[in-house]
Design an enzyme around this catalytic site. Structure first.
Site, PDB file in Angstrom:
ATOM      1  N   CYS A 115       0.861  -1.178   0.000  1.00  0.00           N
ATOM      2  CA  CYS A 115       0.000   0.000   0.000  1.00  0.00           C
ATOM      3  C   CYS A 115       0.897   1.227   0.000  1.00  0.00           C
ATOM      4  CB  CYS A 115      -0.905  -0.014   1.226  1.00  0.00           C
ATOM      5  SG  CYS A 115      -1.920   1.465   1.399  1.00  0.00           S
ATOM      6  N   CYS A 119      -5.255   6.241  -3.590  1.00  0.00           N
ATOM      7  CA  CYS A 119      -4.556   4.958  -3.580  1.00  0.00           C
ATOM      8  C   CYS A 119      -3.150   5.180  -4.123  1.00  0.00           C
ATOM      9  CB  CYS A 119      -5.306   3.928  -4.424  1.00  0.00           C
ATOM     10  SG  CYS A 119      -4.433   2.354  -4.587  1.00  0.00           S
TER      11      CYS A 119
END
Length: 263
Positions: A74, A198
């Site tokens: 991530c 993101c």
């Protein structure tokens, strides 16, 4: 068991973090992590992270999706955990930490964290769209008016198509502005919803819509949660290296939570 937690956000992509250098959170279950990330019955977050001790590194990042399952890399989470490490007193000019996709470097300047991402071998074309892995798998689709798109509906259609339903894929919808900058909206697997930003997704979008055929590139990217920058080098063979994701990472609050069913 009572756990001290810290809430961080990077361009609206929010995470619950715990200092696990004494291994007191290592036995949290999938259901307990899912509860922590629940926005109605828990703290609420897109993901949960543990900061672990790791020999040879400043720390180890262990990342869980909001569904409780351990996830792939991530990008915004990586930036937030660097700021977390700094806030905990791990002071470095250059951080080196281990994540699920390998080692990462990072630097911190105020609240802005620059994170070096994994190299990308290339981009695979799928129909009129693109698929690549920037630490997590991403599907990238061009949209002329991304802000009017139903991202959840269209994201689910691709994420749960027969090609991707088993392993899942993150779906990015990208609008290229007149000045060459990008607007990106992302449907994330594991969250199973649109997130405000993101990191691996905007990185994927930047690589797909590069400015120069080869050499150095730097692209500003707008997300619902704020602005990011991706810079990288594209090789003649179509691979990418020296990829850096930069943007803000901020602590939102600190607290304690009682975890039921935990020894």
């Amino acid at each position: 068991m009572e756990i001290t937690f810290y809430k961080y956000q990077g361009t609206g992509n929010d995470f619950v973090l715990a200092d696990n250098r004494r291994n007191h959170c290592s036995r949290l279950t999938e259901e307990q992590i899912k509860h922590i990330c629940d926005r109605r019955f828990g703290i609420g977050a897109d993901g949960f992270m543990l900061l672990n001790e790791k020999e040879g590194y400043d720390f180890e990042m262990v990342y869980y999706n909001a569904d409780g399952w351990e996830g792939s890399m991530c990008g915004n989470g990586g930036r937030c955990i660097v700021k977390f490490a700094n806030d905990l007193g791990i002071k470095k000019n250059r951080y080196v930490f281990l994540a699920t996709d390998g080692p990462h470097e990072a630097t911190l300047e105020g609240d802005a964290v620059s994170l070096k991402m994994k190299d990308v071998e290339g981009i695979r074309k799928y129909k009129t769209d693109s698929v690549l892995n920037t630490g997590s798998p991403h599907y990238v689709q061009l949209e002329p008016d991304v802000m009017s798109l139903d991202v959840v509906k269209e994201g689910q259609r691709i994420r749960y198509s027969k090609e991707y339903t088993d392993e899942g894929i993150n779906v990015n919808f990208v609008q290229v502005k007149e000045d060459g900058s990008l607007i990106v909206r992302t449907y994330e697997r594991g969250v199973e919803n649109e997130t405000y930003s993101c990191g691996t997704g905007v990185t994927a979008a930047a690589l797909v819509f590069h400015h120069n055929d080869n050499g150095f590139n730097s692209i500003d990217i707008e997300t619902i949660g704020g602005k990011l920058n991706v810079r990288y080098h594209r090789e003649l063979d179509g691979s990418f290296n020296n990829i850096w994701l930069k943007g803000p990472a901020l602590q939102v609050f600190k607290g304690t939570i009682n975890i039921t069913g935990h020894d």
